[in-house]
Scaffold this active site. Sequence first.
Site, PDB file in Angstrom:
ATOM      1  N   TYR A 194      -7.187   9.051  39.099  1.00  0.00           N
ATOM      2  CA  TYR A 194      -8.438   9.619  38.584  1.00  0.00           C
ATOM      3  C   TYR A 194      -8.824  10.877  39.357  1.00  0.00           C
ATOM      4  O   TYR A 194      -9.152  11.906  38.770  1.00  0.00           O
ATOM      5  CB  TYR A 194      -9.554   8.579  38.683  1.00  0.00           C
ATOM      6  CG  TYR A 194     -10.883   9.056  38.151  1.00  0.00           C
ATOM      7  CD1 TYR A 194     -11.112   9.132  36.785  1.00  0.00           C
ATOM      8  CD2 TYR A 194     -11.909   9.415  39.020  1.00  0.00           C
ATOM      9  CE1 TYR A 194     -12.339   9.559  36.286  1.00  0.00           C
ATOM     10  CE2 TYR A 194     -13.130   9.842  38.541  1.00  0.00           C
ATOM     11  CZ  TYR A 194     -13.339   9.913  37.167  1.00  0.00           C
ATOM     12  OH  TYR A 194     -14.548  10.346  36.688  1.00  0.00           O
ATOM     13  N   SER A 210     -15.483  15.478  38.494  1.00  0.00           N
ATOM     14  CA  SER A 210     -16.056  14.396  39.297  1.00  0.00           C
ATOM     15  C   SER A 210     -16.130  14.858  40.736  1.00  0.00           C
ATOM     16  O   SER A 210     -15.237  15.569  41.211  1.00  0.00           O
ATOM     17  CB  SER A 210     -15.180  13.147  39.203  1.00  0.00           C
ATOM     18  OG  SER A 210     -15.564  12.185  40.177  1.00  0.00           O
TER      19      SER A 210
END
Length: 261
Positions: A168, A155
Amino acid sequence: MTPANASHPAPCALLQGRRILVTGAARGLGFAFARALCEQGAQVAMADLREELLLQSVAALKADGHAAVGAVVDVNDPAAIERCAAQAVRELGGLDGLVNNAAVTDSGGRGMDDIEIAKWDQVMNVNVRGTWLMTRACRAALRDSGRGAIVNLASDTALWGAPNLLAYVASKGAVIAMTHSLARELGGDHITVNAIAPGLVQVEATQYVPEARHRHYLEQRAIQREQMPEDVSGAVVYALSDLARFVTGQVLAVNGGFVMH
């Protein structure tokens, strides 16, 4: 007989005959990847925890004439990962590619002091440990193919350090680090390992993201529009194809120029 509505791969399909396992494939990015891989001639094993949704997604690709099978898996469960990999190899007759896409997030908007330890552990177990264990479970089959390729979904939050999303972001940073290490470790098996780092994509899983962050991404991208799942698929196809046979250990940010990496 070929169905009248069958969708055939392009004449110069980049993945003709490849056998690829995609995790988290029932919807969103994973489903977009599975469709794109099929359109480039691949046979795809679609793995996901949500059995009913998975069966619907497999049926949708089959209805378009694609070669797809489903495998239920909980990537938080090491034994389930082993079963999933074995099923994919058995049903596809081998394995040439793996897309580690399955992931969970940590309810964005919470500061580091408010993250529950159980949630932190879940994010790490699925996003980091799950990626490692699925790779381990598929390694022998990928080595045997002689042209194995792995794509790990990272990401761009790990490239710019998104706040209030610590578990995350940390997990995706670990995926990037694992990609570098695995590329060196698996190079001798002629397996490439690369990571794709998307930006904020318009999928079901990002509906919880505050509107202000959606707007921030939109305004700060060089290409100022929303990012869709299909915007990421081309990078995944490339990384699994022979065009990338000498590309390994790399991180490709696909985010419209929000982060230039």
